[in-house]
Design a protein around this motif. Structure first.
Motif, mmCIF file in Angstrom:
data_model
loop_
_atom_site.group_PDB
_atom_site.id
_atom_site.type_symbol
_atom_site.label_atom_id
_atom_site.label_comp_id
_atom_site.label_asym_id
_atom_site.label_seq_id
_atom_site.Cartn_x
_atom_site.Cartn_y
_atom_site.Cartn_z
ATOM 1 N N ALA A 1 0.821 -1.210 0.000
ATOM 2 C CA ALA A 1 0.000 0.000 0.000
ATOM 3 C C ALA A 1 0.858 1.263 0.000
ATOM 4 O O ALA A 1 0.525 2.258 -0.643
ATOM 5 N N ARG B 1 0.838 4.430 -2.678
ATOM 6 C CA ARG B 1 0.591 5.810 -2.217
ATOM 7 C C ARG B 1 1.686 6.745 -2.717
ATOM 8 O O ARG B 1 1.400 7.835 -3.241
ATOM 9 N N GLU C 1 -3.758 -2.620 -7.811
ATOM 10 C CA GLU C 1 -3.202 -3.964 -7.764
ATOM 11 C C GLU C 1 -4.082 -4.925 -8.543
ATOM 12 O O GLU C 1 -5.304 -4.905 -8.434
ATOM 13 N N GLU D 1 -8.439 -2.594 -0.320
ATOM 14 C CA GLU D 1 -7.198 -3.327 -0.117
ATOM 15 C C GLU D 1 -7.332 -4.731 -0.692
ATOM 16 O O GLU D 1 -8.313 -5.425 -0.443
ATOM 17 N N GLU E 1 3.969 -6.160 4.508
ATOM 18 C CA GLU E 1 3.279 -4.866 4.425
ATOM 19 C C GLU E 1 3.750 -3.935 5.538
ATOM 20 O O GLU E 1 3.950 -2.740 5.336
#
Length: 579
Positions: free
Chosen positions: A337, A341, A354, A376, A474
């Motif tokens: 993520a 960003r 994604e 997500e 992550e």
């Protein structure tokens, strides 16, 4: 079956897939008629129109037939992203052959396995790769009768085509391949006159491509992708982006075409809509890549997380204008993520989403809406694709629970080349659908959005608790000093397994092992946090830029065995000494 994802398709995306039944040569021929004068390929400043590309493809097909290639023969292609790749791929298809994509990163032994397994009769390769073939060319199992050799200089205009070899010789990287009865030059084929290629009787359900992959089981195998599979997946991807402008888009062709993700999203999709493909033979050359985006006004940028991450953290990036980029689909590996960003910020809001797929699915099955609601994970199934989360008995699990992801659609492979047992383990027939068992653990929420938890085989069991490597990675990517990260399970006498992280730090940044572990424990349950951190200058990557956890696991296992052997030798030596 229920398809809750349809409610979240953005406006303009069809709920039903109605793709045309075409072969790959038919796709390109139609593009050459519709976009005849439009640039099709751009390579180091030199452009080739759709009309010229189709003429070159026909010439190459005729040359292959002259060399004895017949319908169904296998033609291996070992090239980076150059005009010659596109010509060789579609030329072999037009001649009726099955293309075998071969990675330029393959060792001589890997190349030998691919060529012997598929029975290739012709190999098209870059001159600098030839020494690897020379190592194996006398192998009795090899059936290659002709090697067509080309070089970067063959795609350059005068005088660059003369200067390039001089520069390579000065650097000591020039490979001079002599032509012989077996070896023929790509350029020399184009200097000869051939009649138009003899039409083949190709059908959409004929095999177009053998794409070697580890698959969901075992050793590398050739996934048999048909013309219908590949064309349908390109059409599905186009339908997913209703904002695409036919004959106006500019695609960055940086991800390798010899990988099916690059072939579908960067090459076939672009040719389907008449886009100009800006070819980048070496995506690690960020200066050339960034310059190409700015000079050519790139609008579509399919890529992989490692590439977006490299752009985010390169000091070169601030010197280029990347704001023409409108849409990016990231594939081949999970997209952190934080990477997404930062990239959106650098490009002024490019839609980086994604996606997900497998070689066996041509490859895309899911992606987040480019202009709609994004959540997500890997997003929604593309039009024409069904997806289901199943338990180990093949039964659907309740919404929100973890199970194996199964997918079905017109893009699912015909099977593995000469591997009926492996095909039977991976493909299931049910209610008229051919389901592909992906081997990935996933969940689906109430809105039909899917999220990959991790590979079934890479699940880490810590004291009876499931730890999914992606969840830990992550968190690692959120540390300000971390550039790249990967996580595996290692043996632990007390817990069974514990988590070990491999980390590459950003340039001019530093961090200690204890700092990384403490950072993770602040955001993860204690059993999920790494107990070991190994710092590296680089992580092992696949040809498509995917971090290879299995290589790290193999290296870890080998190191552990070597240490145990050394310890036994020390003990044996001590016992042998007289008291």
């Amino acid at each position: 079956m229920q398809r809750p994802w349809l409610e979240h398709y953005e406006q303009g995306v069809p709920h039903e897939f109605t793709g045309e039944m075409l072969t790959l040569p038919q796709l390109l021929e139609r593009a050459s008629e519709t976009f005849a004068a439009r640039p099709a390929l751009e390579f180091l400043g030199h452009r080739q129109t759709y009309r010229q590309l189709w003429a070159n493809v026909q010439h190459f097909a005729a040359a292959l037939q002259h060399l004895g290639v017949q319908q169904g023969d296998r033609v291996a292609v070992m090239l980076p992203n150059t005009p010659q790749f596109v010509v060789a791929f579609f030329g072999a298809s037009l001649a009726g052959a099955v293309v075998v994509n071969t990675s330029p990163l393959s060792t001589a032994q890997e190349l030998e396995h691919h060529l012997t397994d598929c029975g290739a009769s012709v190999l098209v390769m870059l001159d600098s790769f030839y020494p690897r073939f020379a190592e194996i060319e006398h192998s009795p199992a090899l059936g290659v009768r002709r090697v067509i050799v080309t070089g970067i200089q063959d795609a350059l205009p005068f005088p660059k085509n003369l200067l390039y070899p001089l520069l390579e010789k000065r650097k000591g990287t020039w490979v001079d391949v002599k032509e012989s009865g077996k070896v023929v030059g790509f350029v020399h084929l184009f200097e000869r006159h051939f009649a138009a290629p003899t039409p083949s009787s190709l059908q959409p359900d004929d095999v177009a491509l053998l794409q070697y992959t580890g698959g969901t089981t075992g050793m590398p195998k050739g996934a048999m992708l048909t013309h219908r599979n590949l064309v349908a997946n390109a059409q599905q991807a186009v339908s997913w982006m209703p904002g695409l402008r036919e004959g106006q888009e500019v695609t960055l062709g940086a991800i390798p075409f010899f990988h099916v993700y690059g072939m579908t999203v960067a090459m076939n999709l672009s040719l389907l809509i008449g886009a100009n493909i800006v070819l980048i033979p070496n995506p690690r050359d960020l200066k050339t890549l960034l310059s190409a985006i700015e000079k050519s006004g790139v609008t579509l940028f399919p890529g992989v997380p490692t590439l977006y991450n490299a752009i985010n953290n390169s000091p070169l990036t601030s010197g280029y204008d990347l704001k023409t980029v409108r849409a990016c689909i990231s594939g081949s590996a999970p997209l952190p993520a934080e990477t997404a960003r930062q990239f959106r910020e650098i490009t002024g809001g490019a839609n980086l989403v994604e996606g997900y797929g497998l070689t066996e699915a041509s490859p895309i099955t899911h992606t987040n809406p480019v202009g709609g609601e994004q959540r997500e994970g890997i997003g929604l199934p593309l039009p024409g694709i069904d997806a289901s989360i199943r338990d180990d008995q093949g039964q659907a699990v309740p919404t929100g629970e973890i199970g194996e992801l199964w997918v079905a659609g017109p893009n699912i492979m015909a099977g593995y080349w000469q591997r009926p047992e492996a095909t039977a383990q991976t493909i299931r027939e049910e209610n008229g659908l051919r389901w592909l068992l992906t081997g990935d653990l996933a969940t689906m929420d109430g809105g039909g959005y899917f999220k990959i938890v991790d590979r079934k085989k890479e699940l880490i069991l810590v004291g009876g608790h499931n730890v999914y490597p992606r969840e830990v990675e992550e968190v690692l990517y959120q540390h300000p000093a971390v550039l790249e990260a990967a996580v595996i399970g290692v043996p632990d006498e007390y817990r069974g397994e514990s988590v070990k992280a491999f980390v590459v730090l950003k340039p001019e940044r530093s961090a200690a092992e204890a700092e990384i572990i403490t950072f993770c424990r602040g955001q993860l349950s204690a059993y999920k946090a790494p107990r070991q951190v190994e710092f590296r200058s680089a992580l092992p990557l696949s040809a498509a830029g995917k971090v290879l956890r299995r290589v790290l696991a193999d290296e870890e296992r080998a190191g552990r065995m070597a240490a145990e052997k050394a310890e036994k030798n020390d003990l044996a030596g001590a016992a042998a000494k007289p008291v």
